[in-house]
Design a protein around this motif. Structure first.
Motif, PDB file in Angstrom:
ATOM      1  N   GLY A 171       0.813  -1.212   0.000  1.00 25.79           N
ATOM      2  CA  GLY A 171       0.000   0.000   0.000  1.00 25.79           C
ATOM      3  C   GLY A 171       0.845   1.260   0.000  1.00 25.79           C
ATOM      4  N   VAL A 172       1.985   1.220   0.700  1.00 26.00           N
ATOM      5  CA  VAL A 172       2.888   2.373   0.703  1.00 26.00           C
ATOM      6  C   VAL A 172       3.408   2.646  -0.693  1.00 26.00           C
ATOM      7  N   LEU A 173       3.666   1.589  -1.444  1.00 23.59           N
ATOM      8  CA  LEU A 173       4.147   1.735  -2.815  1.00 23.59           C
ATOM      9  C   LEU A 173       3.145   2.518  -3.654  1.00 23.59           C
ATOM     10  N   TRP A 174       1.862   2.131  -3.547  1.00 23.80           N
ATOM     11  CA  TRP A 174       0.861   2.815  -4.361  1.00 23.80           C
ATOM     12  C   TRP A 174       0.584   4.229  -3.859  1.00 23.80           C
ATOM     13  N   ARG A 175       0.654   4.422  -2.579  1.00 18.23           N
ATOM     14  CA  ARG A 175       0.467   5.778  -2.073  1.00 18.23           C
ATOM     15  C   ARG A 175       1.608   6.685  -2.525  1.00 18.23           C
ATOM     16  N   ARG A 176       2.811   6.141  -2.573  1.00 17.64           N
ATOM     17  CA  ARG A 176       3.935   6.926  -3.069  1.00 17.64           C
ATOM     18  C   ARG A 176       3.735   7.257  -4.547  1.00 17.64           C
ATOM     19  N   ARG A 177       3.260   6.296  -5.309  1.00 16.11           N
ATOM     20  CA  ARG A 177       3.001   6.551  -6.729  1.00 16.11           C
ATOM     21  C   ARG A 177       1.910   7.602  -6.917  1.00 16.11           C
ATOM     22  N   ALA A 178       0.865   7.505  -6.115  1.00 13.97           N
ATOM     23  CA  ALA A 178      -0.221   8.477  -6.229  1.00 13.97           C
ATOM     24  C   ALA A 178       0.263   9.873  -5.848  1.00 13.97           C
ATOM     25  N   ALA A 179       1.020   9.976  -4.759  1.00 13.84           N
ATOM     26  CA  ALA A 179       1.519  11.273  -4.322  1.00 13.84           C
ATOM     27  C   ALA A 179       2.454  11.881  -5.369  1.00 13.84           C
ATOM     28  N   LEU A 180       3.265  11.048  -6.013  1.00 16.95           N
ATOM     29  CA  LEU A 180       4.178  11.545  -7.033  1.00 16.95           C
ATOM     30  C   LEU A 180       3.406  12.078  -8.236  1.00 16.95           C
ATOM     31  N   ARG A 181       2.368  11.380  -8.650  1.00 20.09           N
ATOM     32  CA  ARG A 181       1.558  11.861  -9.767  1.00 20.09           C
ATOM     33  C   ARG A 181       0.825  13.154  -9.402  1.00 20.09           C
ATOM     34  N   TYR A 182       0.362  13.236  -8.175  1.00 24.11           N
ATOM     35  CA  TYR A 182      -0.269  14.472  -7.714  1.00 24.11           C
ATOM     36  C   TYR A 182       0.738  15.622  -7.751  1.00 24.11           C
ATOM     37  N   GLY A 183       1.950  15.383  -7.297  1.00 22.58           N
ATOM     38  CA  GLY A 183       2.968  16.430  -7.307  1.00 22.58           C
ATOM     39  C   GLY A 183       3.310  16.881  -8.711  1.00 22.58           C
ATOM     40  N   LEU A 184       3.378  15.948  -9.664  1.00 19.43           N
ATOM     41  CA  LEU A 184       3.692  16.325 -11.038  1.00 19.43           C
ATOM     42  C   LEU A 184       2.560  17.128 -11.666  1.00 19.43           C
ATOM     43  N   LEU A 185       1.317  16.732 -11.398  1.00 21.38           N
ATOM     44  CA  LEU A 185       0.184  17.499 -11.904  1.00 21.38           C
ATOM     45  C   LEU A 185       0.170  18.912 -11.320  1.00 21.38           C
ATOM     46  N   PHE A 186       0.436  19.002 -10.028  1.00 14.59           N
ATOM     47  CA  PHE A 186       0.465  20.323  -9.387  1.00 14.59           C
ATOM     48  C   PHE A 186       1.589  21.180  -9.964  1.00 14.59           C
ATOM     49  N   ALA A 187       2.741  20.578 -10.209  1.00 19.23           N
ATOM     50  CA  ALA A 187       3.857  21.341 -10.777  1.00 19.23           C
ATOM     51  C   ALA A 187       3.515  21.859 -12.170  1.00 19.23           C
ATOM     52  N   ALA A 188       2.824  21.034 -12.975  1.00 17.30           N
ATOM     53  CA  ALA A 188       2.457  21.461 -14.329  1.00 17.30           C
ATOM     54  C   ALA A 188       1.504  22.650 -14.301  1.00 17.30           C
ATOM     55  N   LEU A 189       0.723  22.789 -13.235  1.00 18.94           N
ATOM     56  CA  LEU A 189      -0.182  23.923 -13.098  1.00 18.94           C
ATOM     57  C   LEU A 189       0.480  25.112 -12.402  1.00 18.94           C
ATOM     58  N   ALA A 190       1.287  24.822 -11.388  1.00 21.17           N
ATOM     59  CA  ALA A 190       1.827  25.884 -10.541  1.00 21.17           C
ATOM     60  C   ALA A 190       2.979  26.638 -11.204  1.00 21.17           C
ATOM     61  N   LEU A 191       3.823  25.954 -11.963  1.00 21.27           N
ATOM     62  CA  LEU A 191       4.986  26.626 -12.548  1.00 21.27           C
ATOM     63  C   LEU A 191       4.587  27.774 -13.479  1.00 21.27           C
TER      64      LEU A 191
END
Length: 474
Positions: A171-191
């Protein structure tokens, strides 16, 4: 760090994920750039019209300076008013796309002049403005769906799910994957948003609140995608369910709610107020002049003891019945404003249930492009119109000639500073919805730990059974 770099390589190795992130970055960059261009164009328009207004006033002064006729000055002189865009307006153009941000007014009836600006082509306004708010509210959920709909089902279809479930802390593996995708999406909007803030000189508080709105709304989209993708369905079923939720939450429910608010709080159109005021003004030509003046003196007693009207036409009578026309629709104007403000309040309340509505309302408030900002501009116009009337009344009702040097001291419009960060309840609603749904989505990934434990126990039991069979045979 090594785990994160490995996960990043997996994401960018996927053509769908890498193309989705790149496209979102390009769209948000384009939206910010178009917003900056629109703001620059509006500021240029305001500056250009100010120059033209000065030339027009000089022409009026040259024409009537020798006569000293204050009535001619009042009738032919236009005064420029404007609502400059805020430094954060590039994020969400809001009502600035349809409502006038520059308005020239005279000392005549105000209501007809204000609401005459509401006549625009609705077909041109229907598509809306492609700005950052549009990308965030309507497009970013689609990219969250693209990156997360097959987070688990994709591993199942590739045959790697059982192997991954056997790893401790799956479960930690998938939560890490989800958090990473969330961070990349946020970066694409925030930058792009940060680059736009630097280019426009946006206040630190305003850009911080905008980033918080972006993070909260994106958290809701990601959390909902995680909740659906962890149900154990196929990738196609996950995508279908999420697209249905996107349609419902961003298109169907906001439209139905807006229709319900509109029907429950009926409001006259501004054009109706304009027509009612003009009807009173035009009818004043058939009303005895002294009756009109008595109506005027009821609200302006300071001019009651001035010289009576002479025979024939007089400018103070003309301006008086324009003022009476405004006062005749004053109750309707207050009811109109009250209805609009009530609709705005209910829309803000709706944002507590629909994150798309809440995030959009919050962005428009931080950009000072919502109904509140437009009404504040109209209030400033009304104050300035009172200053103009009092200036000319001082000459008309005392029969004092208006000379060129007097005309140069006429009132000058000064726009009111707008508070762009007072969004309290709207921001809180988006943050609560986004945070709760995101935590629920991340918590749903814990079933993978349980599935892994069940898989391990099942595997151990099969091994023990096989060993027992071997012992019996031996």
């Amino acid at each position: 760090m090594k785990l994160l770099s490995n996960e990043l390589r997996l994401i960018f190795r996927s053509r769908l994920s890498s193309c989705a992130l790149l496209l979102l970055l390009l769209l948000s960059s384009l939206a910010v750039w178009l917003g900056l261009q629109q703001v620059a164009q509006q500021r240029h328009t305001i500056e250009r019209l100010a120059e033209l207004q000065q030339k027009d006033a000089e022409a009026v002064a040259d024409r009537y300076a020798d006569s000293g006729d204050a009535g001619s000055f009042a009738y032919y002189t236009f005064f420029n008013t404007w609502d400059p865009p805020s430094d954060a307006a590039y994020m969400a153009m809001g009502m600035r796309d349809v409502a006038p941000y520059v308005l020239r007014i005279r000392a005549l009836g105000l209501q007809a002049q204000i609401y005459d600006g509401e006549t625009f082509n609705p077909e041109l306004a229907l598509p809306g403005r492609f700005d950052f708010a549009f990308v965030l509210i309507y497009l970013s959920p689609l990219f969250a769906i693209a990156l997360l709909h097959d987070l688990v089902s994709g591993e199942r279809q590739s045959g790697r799910l059982r192997l991954l479930l056997s790893i401790p802390g799956a479960g930690v593996l998938w939560r890490r994957r989800a958090a990473l995708r969330y961070g990349l999406l946020f970066a694409a909007l925030a930058l792009p948003l940060l680059v736009g803030a630097l280019a426009s000189g946006t206040a630190t508080v305003a850009i911080a609140v905008a980033l918080l709105i972006t993070a909260s709304y994106l958290a809701f989209c990601v959390g909902l995608s995680l909740w659906v993708s962890s149900r154990g369905w196929s990738s196609a079923a996950n995508a279908t369910a999420l697209m249905g939720a996107w349609t419902l939450l961003t298109l169907v429910l906001p439209t139905l709610a807006n229709m319900a608010i509109t029907r429950s709080i009926p409001v006259q159109q501004g054009v109706d107020l304009m027509l009612a005021q003009r009807e009173t003004v035009h009818g004043a030509w058939e009303v005895p002049r002294q009756e009109t003046m008595q109506q005027f003196f009821e609200h302006h007693p300071q001019w009651r003891d001035t010289a009576p009207l002479p025979e024939g036409f007089h400018w103070k009578w003309y301006l008086a019945f324009h003022q009476v026309g405004d006062e005749s629709v004053a109750e309707k104007v207050r009811a109109y404003r009250t209805g609009l403000e009530a609709r705005q309040r209910w829309t803000e309340h709706l944002g507590w249930l629909l994150p798309s509505v809440g995030a959009q309302a919050a962005l428009h408030r931080i950009a000072a492009t919502d109904l509140t900002a437009q009404l504040a501009y109209q209030d400033r116009i009304a104050e300035f119109h009172r200053e103009i009337r009092q200036f000319f009344y001082g000459y008309l009702f005392t029969d004092k000639p208006l000379q060129r040097e007097d005309f140069s001291s006429r009132p000058v419009f000064a726009p009111r500073a707008t508070d762009t960060v007072s969004i309290g309840a709207q921001l809180l609603g988006v943050m609560l919805l986004g945070g709760i749904v995101f935590l629920i989505g991340m918590a749903r990934l814990r079933w993978l730990d349980a599935s892994g434990a069940v898989s391990k126990r099942h595997h151990s039991r099969r091994v023990e059974a096989d060993l027992a069979v071997i012992d019996r045979v031996a």
